[in-house]
Design a protein around this motif. Structure first.
Motif, short mmCIF file in Angstrom:
data_model
loop_
_atom_site.label_atom_id
_atom_site.label_comp_id
_atom_site.label_asym_id
_atom_site.label_seq_id
_atom_site.Cartn_x
_atom_site.Cartn_y
_atom_site.Cartn_z
N VAL A 215 0.98 -1.28 -0.09
CA VAL A 215 0.04 -0.21 -0.03
C VAL A 215 0.78 1.17 -0.15
CG1 VAL A 215 -1.75 -1.15 1.32
CG2 VAL A 215 -0.30 0.12 2.54
N PRO A 216 0.56 2.44 -0.44
CA PRO A 216 1.18 3.52 -0.56
C PRO A 216 1.45 4.07 1.01
CG PRO A 216 -1.06 4.07 -1.42
CD PRO A 216 -0.88 2.31 -1.18
N LEU A 217 2.60 4.92 0.97
CA LEU A 217 2.69 5.52 2.48
C LEU A 217 2.89 6.71 1.87
CD1 LEU A 217 3.39 5.52 5.38
CD2 LEU A 217 5.75 5.40 4.72
N ARG A 218 1.96 7.68 2.58
CA ARG A 218 1.89 9.27 2.39
C ARG A 218 2.30 10.11 3.77
NH1 ARG A 218 -0.39 10.12 -2.55
NH2 ARG A 218 -1.71 8.41 -3.71
N ASP A 219 2.73 11.28 3.39
CA ASP A 219 2.69 11.97 4.61
C ASP A 219 1.61 12.91 4.85
OD1 ASP A 219 2.62 14.13 3.15
OD2 ASP A 219 4.68 14.42 2.79
N ARG A 220 1.79 13.64 6.06
CA ARG A 220 0.58 14.49 6.49
C ARG A 220 0.07 15.38 5.38
NH1 ARG A 220 3.09 17.20 11.43
NH2 ARG A 220 4.35 15.14 11.36
N HIS A 221 0.77 15.59 4.30
CA HIS A 221 0.29 16.50 3.29
C HIS A 221 -0.29 15.61 2.31
CE1 HIS A 221 1.96 19.75 5.59
NE2 HIS A 221 3.13 19.09 5.60
N GLY A 222 -0.16 14.35 2.25
CA GLY A 222 -0.79 13.48 1.26
C GLY A 222 0.32 13.01 0.22
N GLN A 223 1.54 13.71 0.19
CA GLN A 223 2.72 13.48 -0.73
C GLN A 223 3.17 11.96 -0.38
OE1 GLN A 223 3.78 15.73 -2.97
NE2 GLN A 223 1.90 16.56 -2.33
N LEU A 224 3.27 11.08 -1.48
CA LEU A 224 3.88 9.81 -1.65
C LEU A 224 5.19 9.64 -0.98
CD1 LEU A 224 3.22 6.77 -2.22
CD2 LEU A 224 4.20 7.45 -4.51
N ILE A 225 5.67 9.14 -0.12
CA ILE A 225 6.86 8.82 0.48
C ILE A 225 7.51 7.57 0.16
CG2 ILE A 225 8.34 8.42 2.76
CD1 ILE A 225 6.36 10.35 3.75
N GLY A 226 6.72 6.51 -0.18
CA GLY A 226 7.22 5.28 -0.42
C GLY A 226 6.10 4.11 -0.20
N ALA A 227 6.42 2.90 -0.14
CA ALA A 227 5.44 2.01 0.08
C ALA A 227 5.70 1.22 1.27
CB ALA A 227 5.44 0.97 -1.15
N LEU A 228 4.50 0.73 2.03
CA LEU A 228 4.49 -0.25 2.98
C LEU A 228 4.11 -1.69 2.43
CD1 LEU A 228 4.90 -0.42 6.24
CD2 LEU A 228 2.33 -0.02 6.22
N ASN A 229 4.90 -2.62 2.55
CA ASN A 229 4.48 -3.96 2.09
C ASN A 229 5.02 -5.13 2.80
OD1 ASN A 229 7.42 -3.17 0.90
ND2 ASN A 229 7.24 -5.35 0.42
N VAL A 230 4.28 -6.18 2.60
CA VAL A 230 4.88 -7.67 3.17
C VAL A 230 5.23 -8.45 2.06
CG1 VAL A 230 3.40 -7.46 5.06
CG2 VAL A 230 2.41 -8.30 3.23
N THR A 231 5.90 -9.52 2.25
CA THR A 231 6.23 -10.49 1.42
C THR A 231 6.13 -11.85 2.18
OG1 THR A 231 8.65 -10.66 2.04
CG2 THR A 231 8.02 -9.16 0.26
N MET A 232 5.80 -12.91 1.54
CA MET A 232 5.58 -14.07 2.08
C MET A 232 5.54 -15.29 0.98
SD MET A 232 1.36 -13.60 1.99
CE MET A 232 1.51 -12.00 2.12
N PRO A 233 5.93 -16.45 1.36
CA PRO A 233 5.87 -17.63 0.33
C PRO A 233 4.39 -17.76 0.02
CG PRO A 233 6.17 -18.26 2.66
CD PRO A 233 6.17 -16.86 2.75
N ILE A 234 4.24 -18.31 -1.06
CA ILE A 234 2.86 -18.55 -1.62
C ILE A 234 2.01 -19.76 -0.93
CG2 ILE A 234 1.34 -19.22 -3.43
CD1 ILE A 234 3.14 -17.33 -5.33
N GLY A 235 2.97 -21.01 -0.83
CA GLY A 235 2.49 -21.92 -0.10
C GLY A 235 0.98 -22.56 -0.93
N GLN A 236 0.35 -22.79 0.14
CA GLN A 236 -1.37 -23.40 -0.30
C GLN A 236 -2.22 -22.06 -0.16
OE1 GLN A 236 -1.60 -26.59 -1.52
NE2 GLN A 236 0.71 -26.40 -1.39
N GLU A 237 -1.81 -20.94 0.23
CA GLU A 237 -2.95 -19.81 0.53
C GLU A 237 -3.24 -19.15 -0.91
OE1 GLU A 237 -3.31 -16.13 3.68
OE2 GLU A 237 -1.43 -16.75 2.99
N LYS A 238 -4.47 -18.96 -1.14
CA LYS A 238 -4.76 -18.37 -2.26
C LYS A 238 -4.44 -16.85 -2.19
CE LYS A 238 -8.57 -21.49 -3.41
NZ LYS A 238 -10.24 -21.72 -3.48
N ALA A 239 -4.48 -16.23 -3.44
CA ALA A 239 -3.98 -14.81 -3.34
C ALA A 239 -5.16 -14.04 -2.98
CB ALA A 239 -3.95 -14.36 -4.81
N GLU A 240 -6.51 -14.32 -3.13
CA GLU A 240 -7.43 -13.23 -2.43
C GLU A 240 -7.53 -13.65 -0.86
OE1 GLU A 240 -9.61 -16.91 -4.39
OE2 GLU A 240 -7.88 -15.63 -4.74
N ASP A 241 -7.14 -14.86 -0.27
CA ASP A 241 -6.88 -15.07 1.24
C ASP A 241 -5.94 -14.37 1.69
OD1 ASP A 241 -9.19 -16.84 0.99
OD2 ASP A 241 -8.15 -18.48 0.65
#
Length: 261
Positions: A215-241
């Motif tokens: 998801v995007p990370l914005r400052d208090r003025h709404g300016q884009l600073i970067g992205a907040l994200n997670v990574t994971m192995p796919i395994g048996q979990e469906k994308a929507e889950d």
């Protein structure tokens, strides 16, 4: 034709411009996985310098400990890592986000990252989470092509339409796996979709069995600073889950961070 032009860039007085520093950094950046060792001539070709100028910079960098050589070939030394480490240790952003990344890691049981854009790449500047996912994660300071990561696609999608079209027109999309989006038209469609929904999903584009949500990370003025994200192995979990499991935590945390960054 190699050149040793020392004119200052637009917006900076020539009296304040140190061309030698610029050239030295260009030499360091000229080394990559395809050019781990270079002659002075090769370094000159990659930086637009003459062989003589490139050699002088290489010898200076060798004296400072950033480069080693055998008389013909030159290569970087681990001392170069001090440059990136200095940023990670001194910059405010990587420090203040750690409690928030810990919240994401605890709420998702995945590795959480803060990443920023640097040209065509994503740089991971903060990390928190279990080490069990190291095979599908990134070390601090890692640089990854933006086109194949959830964080990178998120930040690309939020560029101004004209800037995004310019980027697509001037780039060849690299292929890393059979799942990499290699078609510019398909990439354009995916980035539009990401922009509209406000989050990004990337699966197996860089590494097989690896999934990222951002998801995007914005400052208090709404300016884009970067992205907040997670990574994971796919395994048996469906994308929507996986998205249903981690997206609410990412969004809530990104919103909570806006008053501090």
């Amino acid at each position: 034709m190699p050149t040793d032009d020392t004119s200052a860039p637009e917006g900076l007085d020539r009296r304040d411009w140190i061309a030698g520093l610029e050239r030295g950094l260009q030499v360091i950046e000229a080394f990559d996985d395809a050019h781990p060792r270079m002659t002075a001539s090769e370094a000159g070709e990659r930086t637009g310098m003459t062989r003589t100028a490139a050699r002088r910079h290489l010898l200076t960098l060798r004296h400072l400990g950033f480069v080693a050589g055998d008389g013909k070939l030159f290569w970087l030394t681990p001392r170069v890592l001090r440059l990136g480490q200095s940023y990670l240790e001194s910059a405010r952003l990587p420090r203040i986000v750690q409690p928030f990344l810990q919240r994401v890691a605890a709420g998702t049981h995945e590795v959480a990252y803060l990443s920023v854009a640097d040209g065509d790449e994503v740089v991971y500047i903060a990390r928190n989470g279990p080490n069990r996912n190291m095979n599908t994660g990134y070390v601090l300071g890692a640089r990854v092509p933006a086109q194949v990561t959830a964080a990178g696609m998120m930040m690309l999608a939020l560029r101004e339409p004209a800037a995004l079209e310019g980027w697509l027109a001037s780039r060849e999309l690299r292929v890393f796996t059979s799942h990499t989006i290699a078609s510019k038209e398909r990439m354009r469609e995916e980035l539009v979709r990401i922009r509209e929904r406000g989050w990004a999903l990337s699966e197996q584009q860089l590494d097989l069995n690896s999934r990222g949500v951002a998801v995007p990370l914005r400052d208090r003025h709404g300016q884009l600073i970067g992205a907040l994200n997670v990574t994971m192995p796919i395994g048996q979990e469906k994308a929507e889950d996986a998205v249903a499991r981690v997206l609410p935590v990412l969004r809530e945390t990104a919103q909570a961070m806006r008053s501090l960054v």
